[in-house]
Design a protein around this motif. Structure first.
Motif, PDB file in Angstrom:
ATOM      1  N   UNK A   1       0.835  -1.280   0.010  1.00 44.00           N
ATOM      2  CA  UNK A   1      -0.048   0.079   0.028  1.00 44.00           C
ATOM      3  C   UNK A   1       0.681   1.087  -0.031  1.00 44.00           C
ATOM      4  N   UNK A   2       0.245   2.307  -0.482  1.00 44.92           N
ATOM      5  CA  UNK A   2       0.929   3.701  -0.563  1.00 44.92           C
ATOM      6  C   UNK A   2       2.100   3.718  -1.188  1.00 44.92           C
ATOM      7  N   UNK A   3       2.416   2.831  -2.287  1.00 42.56           N
ATOM      8  CA  UNK A   3       3.406   2.838  -3.176  1.00 42.56           C
ATOM      9  C   UNK A   3       4.687   2.579  -2.410  1.00 42.56           C
ATOM     10  N   UNK A   4       4.776   1.861  -1.175  1.00 41.99           N
ATOM     11  CA  UNK A   4       5.947   1.621  -0.467  1.00 41.99           C
ATOM     12  C   UNK A   4       6.275   0.124  -0.618  1.00 41.99           C
ATOM     13  N   UNK A   5       7.645  -0.157  -0.222  1.00 43.12           N
ATOM     14  CA  UNK A   5       8.090  -1.458  -0.222  1.00 43.12           C
ATOM     15  C   UNK A   5       7.932  -1.682   1.150  1.00 43.12           C
ATOM     16  N   UNK A   6       7.736  -3.154   1.565  1.00 41.84           N
ATOM     17  CA  UNK A   6       7.310  -3.526   2.917  1.00 41.84           C
ATOM     18  C   UNK A   6       8.463  -4.682   3.328  1.00 41.84           C
TER      19      UNK A   6
ATOM     20  N   UNK B   1       4.517   0.331  15.652  1.00 36.32           N
ATOM     21  CA  UNK B   1       3.799  -0.146  14.618  1.00 36.32           C
ATOM     22  C   UNK B   1       2.698  -0.599  15.063  1.00 36.32           C
ATOM     23  N   UNK B   2       1.152  -0.347  14.578  1.00 29.25           N
ATOM     24  CA  UNK B   2      -0.088  -0.639  15.120  1.00 29.25           C
ATOM     25  C   UNK B   2      -0.343  -2.196  14.971  1.00 29.25           C
ATOM     26  N   UNK B   3      -1.233  -2.600  15.964  1.00 34.30           N
ATOM     27  CA  UNK B   3      -1.412  -4.011  15.986  1.00 34.30           C
ATOM     28  C   UNK B   3      -2.023  -4.574  14.676  1.00 34.30           C
ATOM     29  N   UNK B   4      -2.822  -3.627  13.889  1.00 35.07           N
ATOM     30  CA  UNK B   4      -3.486  -4.060  12.636  1.00 35.07           C
ATOM     31  C   UNK B   4      -2.399  -4.436  11.659  1.00 35.07           C
ATOM     32  N   UNK B   5      -1.259  -4.243  11.998  1.00 34.64           N
ATOM     33  CA  UNK B   5      -0.250  -4.534  10.917  1.00 34.64           C
ATOM     34  C   UNK B   5       0.455  -6.078  11.143  1.00 34.64           C
ATOM     35  N   UNK B   6      -0.237  -6.659  12.137  1.00 29.91           N
ATOM     36  CA  UNK B   6      -0.075  -7.936  12.546  1.00 29.91           C
ATOM     37  C   UNK B   6      -0.489  -8.980  11.827  1.00 29.91           C
ATOM     38  N   UNK B   7       0.216 -10.012  11.045  1.00 36.87           N
ATOM     39  CA  UNK B   7      -0.628 -11.013  10.315  1.00 36.87           C
ATOM     40  C   UNK B   7       0.011 -12.360  10.604  1.00 36.87           C
ATOM     41  N   UNK B   8      -0.742 -13.185  11.666  1.00 37.61           N
ATOM     42  CA  UNK B   8      -0.383 -14.490  11.962  1.00 37.61           C
ATOM     43  C   UNK B   8       0.831 -14.593  12.643  1.00 37.61           C
TER      44      UNK B   8
ATOM     45  N   UNK C   1       3.720 -12.365  11.996  1.00 38.60           N
ATOM     46  CA  UNK C   1       4.800 -11.207  11.820  1.00 38.60           C
ATOM     47  C   UNK C   1       4.188  -9.963  11.380  1.00 38.60           C
ATOM     48  N   UNK C   2       4.806  -9.105  11.566  1.00 37.66           N
ATOM     49  CA  UNK C   2       4.120  -7.609  11.238  1.00 37.66           C
ATOM     50  C   UNK C   2       4.703  -7.372   9.773  1.00 37.66           C
ATOM     51  N   UNK C   3       3.968  -6.755   9.202  1.00 32.54           N
ATOM     52  CA  UNK C   3       4.340  -6.114   7.664  1.00 32.54           C
ATOM     53  C   UNK C   3       4.539  -4.767   8.094  1.00 32.54           C
ATOM     54  N   UNK C   4       5.623  -4.238   7.862  1.00 29.13           N
ATOM     55  CA  UNK C   4       6.130  -2.851   8.190  1.00 29.13           C
ATOM     56  C   UNK C   4       6.721  -2.106   6.866  1.00 29.13           C
ATOM     57  N   UNK C   5       6.500  -0.968   6.661  1.00 28.98           N
ATOM     58  CA  UNK C   5       6.839  -0.094   5.545  1.00 28.98           C
ATOM     59  C   UNK C   5       8.351   0.227   5.559  1.00 28.98           C
ATOM     60  N   UNK C   6       8.908   0.741   4.418  1.00 29.88           N
ATOM     61  CA  UNK C   6      10.514   0.974   4.184  1.00 29.88           C
ATOM     62  C   UNK C   6      10.679   2.142   5.125  1.00 29.88           C
ATOM     63  N   UNK C   7       9.700   2.936   5.513  1.00 29.18           N
ATOM     64  CA  UNK C   7      10.033   3.986   6.389  1.00 29.18           C
ATOM     65  C   UNK C   7      10.291   3.705   7.750  1.00 29.18           C
TER      66      UNK C   7
END
Length: 92
Positions: free
Chosen positions: A13-18, A39-46, A48-54
């Protein structure tokens, strides 16, 4: 016992790499580190967390160990923390 992060190589999302942020010891360690990182809890997926390049550089400064994606998955699996998608999740 470490929090691991792979390079931001995954388009998202947002044109970023993750990146993926995982722990090789416990989900509690992972959640605590993600909270410290902001990092918000909503970024947790089973498992791991998905985090943006920033967020990548700050995660490394705070102690996340940079590893290749294959190494990240291997260590997550070896720790018994890998949770694959179930058939019902993949058909949603």
């Amino acid at each position: 016992m470490a929090v691991l992060i792979d390079r931001p190589n995954w388009p998202g999302p947002r044109g970023l790499l993750w990146s993926h942020l995982v722990s090789d010891s416990s989900l509690e360690e992972l959640h605590a580190f993600a909270c410290l990182l902001g990092v918000p809890v909503r970024a947790f997926d089973r498992d791991h967390y998905d985090v943006p390049e920033t967020v990548y550089d700050r995660a490394v400064v705070l102690g996340a160990e940079p590893v290749a994606s294959r190494e990240l998955v291997r260590r997550l699996t070896d720790a018994g923390l890998r949770r694959r998608k179930t058939r019902s999740e993949s058909t949603l």
